[in-house]
Scaffold this motif. Structure first.
Motif, mmCIF file in Angstrom:
data_model
loop_
_atom_site.group_PDB
_atom_site.id
_atom_site.type_symbol
_atom_site.label_atom_id
_atom_site.label_comp_id
_atom_site.label_asym_id
_atom_site.label_seq_id
_atom_site.Cartn_x
_atom_site.Cartn_y
_atom_site.Cartn_z
ATOM 1 N N PHE A 23 47.019 77.568 113.193
ATOM 2 C CA PHE A 23 47.730 76.410 112.936
ATOM 3 C C PHE A 23 48.188 75.617 114.344
ATOM 4 O O PHE A 23 48.230 74.344 114.351
ATOM 5 C CB PHE A 23 49.288 76.823 112.486
ATOM 6 C CG PHE A 23 50.165 76.022 112.182
ATOM 7 C CD1 PHE A 23 50.077 75.047 110.806
ATOM 8 C CD2 PHE A 23 51.113 75.490 113.185
ATOM 9 C CE1 PHE A 23 50.945 74.216 110.791
ATOM 10 C CE2 PHE A 23 52.050 74.314 112.930
ATOM 11 C CZ PHE A 23 51.990 73.687 111.535
ATOM 12 N N TYR A 27 48.004 71.773 114.978
ATOM 13 C CA TYR A 27 49.052 71.161 115.462
ATOM 14 C C TYR A 27 48.601 70.319 116.707
ATOM 15 O O TYR A 27 48.891 69.042 116.679
ATOM 16 C CB TYR A 27 50.069 72.044 115.633
ATOM 17 C CG TYR A 27 51.353 71.257 116.398
ATOM 18 C CD1 TYR A 27 52.160 70.778 115.289
ATOM 19 C CD2 TYR A 27 51.548 71.071 117.551
ATOM 20 C CE1 TYR A 27 53.371 70.034 115.802
ATOM 21 C CE2 TYR A 27 52.721 70.486 118.115
ATOM 22 C CZ TYR A 27 53.608 69.981 117.091
ATOM 23 O OH TYR A 27 54.888 69.278 117.706
ATOM 24 N N THR A 30 46.383 67.131 115.704
ATOM 25 C CA THR A 30 46.938 66.020 114.932
ATOM 26 C C THR A 30 48.028 65.368 115.930
ATOM 27 O O THR A 30 48.360 64.331 115.642
ATOM 28 C CB THR A 30 47.802 66.622 113.690
ATOM 29 O OG1 THR A 30 48.910 67.587 114.165
ATOM 30 C CG2 THR A 30 46.867 66.940 112.759
ATOM 31 N N THR A 31 48.484 66.112 116.876
ATOM 32 C CA THR A 31 49.301 65.535 117.960
ATOM 33 C C THR A 31 48.928 65.035 119.263
ATOM 34 O O THR A 31 49.596 63.928 119.834
ATOM 35 C CB THR A 31 50.557 66.222 118.144
ATOM 36 O OG1 THR A 31 50.169 67.529 118.840
ATOM 37 C CG2 THR A 31 51.290 66.921 116.936
ATOM 38 N N CYS A 104 49.184 75.945 105.450
ATOM 39 C CA CYS A 104 49.958 74.865 106.325
ATOM 40 C C CYS A 104 48.923 74.361 107.212
ATOM 41 O O CYS A 104 48.865 73.222 107.445
ATOM 42 C CB CYS A 104 50.945 75.687 106.981
ATOM 43 S SG CYS A 104 52.233 76.165 106.107
ATOM 44 N N LEU A 108 48.035 70.396 107.251
ATOM 45 C CA LEU A 108 48.305 69.684 108.478
ATOM 46 C C LEU A 108 47.035 68.702 109.222
ATOM 47 O O LEU A 108 47.073 67.668 109.504
ATOM 48 C CB LEU A 108 48.956 70.530 109.655
ATOM 49 C CG LEU A 108 49.401 69.869 110.995
ATOM 50 C CD1 LEU A 108 50.338 68.662 110.599
ATOM 51 C CD2 LEU A 108 49.825 70.815 111.882
ATOM 52 N N GLU A 112 47.719 65.568 108.001
ATOM 53 C CA GLU A 112 48.554 65.169 109.186
ATOM 54 C C GLU A 112 50.007 64.794 108.594
ATOM 55 O O GLU A 112 50.812 64.107 109.016
ATOM 56 C CB GLU A 112 48.037 63.996 110.052
ATOM 57 C CG GLU A 112 46.446 64.285 110.802
ATOM 58 C CD GLU A 112 46.193 63.183 111.478
ATOM 59 O OE1 GLU A 112 46.761 62.275 111.883
ATOM 60 O OE2 GLU A 112 44.842 63.167 111.958
ATOM 61 N N PRO A 114 53.893 65.988 108.238
ATOM 62 C CA PRO A 114 54.578 66.761 109.228
ATOM 63 C C PRO A 114 55.348 67.874 108.265
ATOM 64 O O PRO A 114 56.009 68.697 108.434
ATOM 65 C CB PRO A 114 55.630 65.741 109.581
ATOM 66 C CG PRO A 114 55.227 64.459 109.323
ATOM 67 C CD PRO A 114 54.208 64.517 108.536
ATOM 68 N N THR A 117 54.099 71.222 109.094
ATOM 69 C CA THR A 117 54.670 71.698 110.258
ATOM 70 C C THR A 117 55.991 72.351 109.849
ATOM 71 O O THR A 117 56.313 73.722 110.066
ATOM 72 C CB THR A 117 54.867 70.680 111.333
ATOM 73 O OG1 THR A 117 53.637 70.026 111.561
ATOM 74 C CG2 THR A 117 55.489 71.289 112.637
ATOM 75 N N TYR A 120 55.131 75.624 107.786
ATOM 76 C CA TYR A 120 54.901 76.802 108.701
ATOM 77 C C TYR A 120 55.997 77.438 109.581
ATOM 78 O O TYR A 120 56.060 78.463 109.620
ATOM 79 C CB TYR A 120 53.808 75.970 109.825
ATOM 80 C CG TYR A 120 53.071 77.207 110.339
ATOM 81 C CD1 TYR A 120 52.256 78.428 109.726
ATOM 82 C CD2 TYR A 120 53.261 77.902 111.697
ATOM 83 C CE1 TYR A 120 51.619 79.172 110.302
ATOM 84 C CE2 TYR A 120 52.847 78.570 112.447
ATOM 85 C CZ TYR A 120 51.755 79.621 111.728
ATOM 86 O OH TYR A 120 51.248 80.775 112.402
#
Length: 159
Positions: A23, A27, A30-31, A104, A108, A112, A114, A117, A120
Motif C-alpha cells: 500500500f 500511495y 499516486t502522490t 486498497c 489506489l 487513484e 482517495p 486511502t 486502508y
C-alpha cells in the motif's frame, strides 16, 4: 497454550506487515508523480465495486468475529479450547483484513481514488484494535479466576 498464542501473534504480525509496503508503494506512486508505471486499464465501474467489496469485507470480518466470540463465551469448555477457538477466529479475521489491504492498494494504484486511502486507514484501525493480546482475550472472553490468570501468563515470554 503459550506456544499457540505466540504462533498466533507471529502469524498476525506477518499478515499485518505484508500489505503495508504494498500500500505504501501505491500511495507514493499516486502522490509523487515522479514514477511512470505501465498500469493496465480496468473498467471504471470496477472502482466502485472494489471499494464496496472492501467495505463489505471489513464489516463481514467484524460481524463474523463477534458472532464467533459470543458462541465461544456461551460454551462450557476448557480455557485452552476457548483460546484455540479465539485464535481460529482471529486468523480468519486477519486473513480478511490482509485481503482488504491488498484490495486498497490495488484500487489506489489503478484508480487513484482517495477513497482507497481512507479504506486502508480504516483497515489499519481495525487491525490495531483486533491484534491479539492477553488483555484483549481476557476482556472478550470475560475471564475470571484461574482462567484469567492462565491467560495473563501468556504475557511473559520464556527463554
Amino acid at each position: 497454550m503459550k506456544q499457540k498464542y505466540w504462533i498466533l501473534e507471529r502469524n498476525v504480525l506477518i499478515l499485518i506487515a505484508i500489505p503495508l509496503p504494498v500500500f505504501a508503494f501505491a500511495y507514493l506512486y499516486t502522490t509523487s508523480g515522479n514514477m511512470e508505471l505501465s498500469i493496465p486499464s480496468f473498467p471504471a465501474w470496477l472502482n466502485g465495486v472494489v471499494l464496496a467489496a472492501i467495505i463489505v469485507l471489513l464489516a463481514f470480518s467484524y460481524v463474523r468475529f463477534n458472532r464467533g466470540m459470543k458462541t465461544i463465551k456461551g460454551r462450557d469448555i476448557p480455557i485452552e479450547d476457548k483460546v484455540q477457538e479465539y485464535g481460529r477466529l482471529t486468523m480468519a479475521r486477519f486473513w480478511q483484513l490482509f485481503i482488504a489491504g491488498f484490495l486498497c492498494a490495488f484500487g489506489l494504484i489503478v484508480y487513484e481514488n482517495p477513497g482507497f486511502t481512507v479504506a486502508y486507514a480504516v483497515t489499519l484501525i481495525l487491525t490495531s484494535l483486533a491484534k491479539p493480546t492477553p488483555d484483549r482475550i481476557i476482556r472478550l472472553l470475560r475471564l475470571k479466576g484461574e482462567d484469567r490468570e492462565a491467560v495473563e501468563g501468556l504475557k511473559v515470554r520464556e527463554g
